[in-house]
Design a protein around this motif. Structure first.
Motif, PDB file in Angstrom:
ATOM      1  N   HIS A   1       1.113  -1.195  -0.029  1.00 44.89           N
ATOM      2  CA  HIS A   1       0.391   0.017  -0.354  1.00 44.89           C
ATOM      3  C   HIS A   1       0.982   1.526  -0.067  1.00 44.89           C
ATOM      4  O   HIS A   1       0.615   1.967  -0.882  1.00 44.89           O
ATOM      5  N   MET A   2       1.705   1.442   0.485  1.00 46.20           N
ATOM      6  CA  MET A   2       3.470   2.950   1.543  1.00 46.20           C
ATOM      7  C   MET A   2       3.572   2.373  -0.249  1.00 46.20           C
ATOM      8  O   MET A   2       3.659   3.895  -0.985  1.00 46.20           O
ATOM      9  N   ASN A   3       3.896   1.809  -0.875  1.00 45.09           N
ATOM     10  CA  ASN A   3       4.670   1.403  -1.940  1.00 45.09           C
ATOM     11  C   ASN A   3       3.631   1.793  -3.682  1.00 45.09           C
ATOM     12  O   ASN A   3       3.869   3.096  -4.501  1.00 45.09           O
ATOM     13  N   ARG A   4       2.633   1.854  -3.574  1.00 46.02           N
ATOM     14  CA  ARG A   4       1.324   2.122  -3.996  1.00 46.02           C
ATOM     15  C   ARG A   4       1.110   3.478  -4.049  1.00 46.02           C
ATOM     16  O   ARG A   4       0.736   4.683  -5.642  1.00 46.02           O
ATOM     17  N   ARG A   5       1.555   4.887  -3.039  1.00 45.36           N
ATOM     18  CA  ARG A   5       1.496   6.108  -2.431  1.00 45.36           C
ATOM     19  C   ARG A   5       2.435   6.586  -2.558  1.00 45.36           C
ATOM     20  O   ARG A   5       2.196   7.159  -2.409  1.00 45.36           O
ATOM     21  N   GLY A   6       3.779   5.974  -3.207  1.00 47.49           N
ATOM     22  CA  GLY A   6       4.545   6.579  -3.054  1.00 47.49           C
ATOM     23  C   GLY A   6       5.661   6.628  -1.736  1.00 47.49           C
ATOM     24  O   GLY A   6       6.496   6.985  -2.278  1.00 47.49           O
TER      25      GLY A   6
END
Length: 72
Positions: A65-70
């Motif tokens: 999730h954090m990776n998708r959000r940058g």
């Protein structure tokens, strides 16, 4: 910052982003007994289902999730 400086800064960041993303993918080999992020034990069925896993289910979901959000 001009366009050339921005492109260089962005190019320098790409290998780090690629390495981070690959860290979330499955790796061959033996799975960790404890999660690298939180330290909780990783259930045996998860270790057998995903060989090479280093994170528990909750932390894997949070990291994706954090990776998708940058975030890294």
């Amino acid at each position: 910052m001009d366009v050339a400086e921005h492109a260089t800064a962005q190019d320098d960041d790409e290998p780090a982003a690629r390495a981070y993303t690959q860290g979330l993918q499955r790796r061959p080999g033996r799975s960790a007994q404890r999660c690298e992020a939180c330290g909780d034990s990783i259930p045996e069925d998860r270790r057998h289902y995903e060989p090479g896993t280093e994170h528990c289910f909750d932390c894997t979901g949070a990291l994706k999730h954090m990776n998708r959000r940058g975030f890294r």
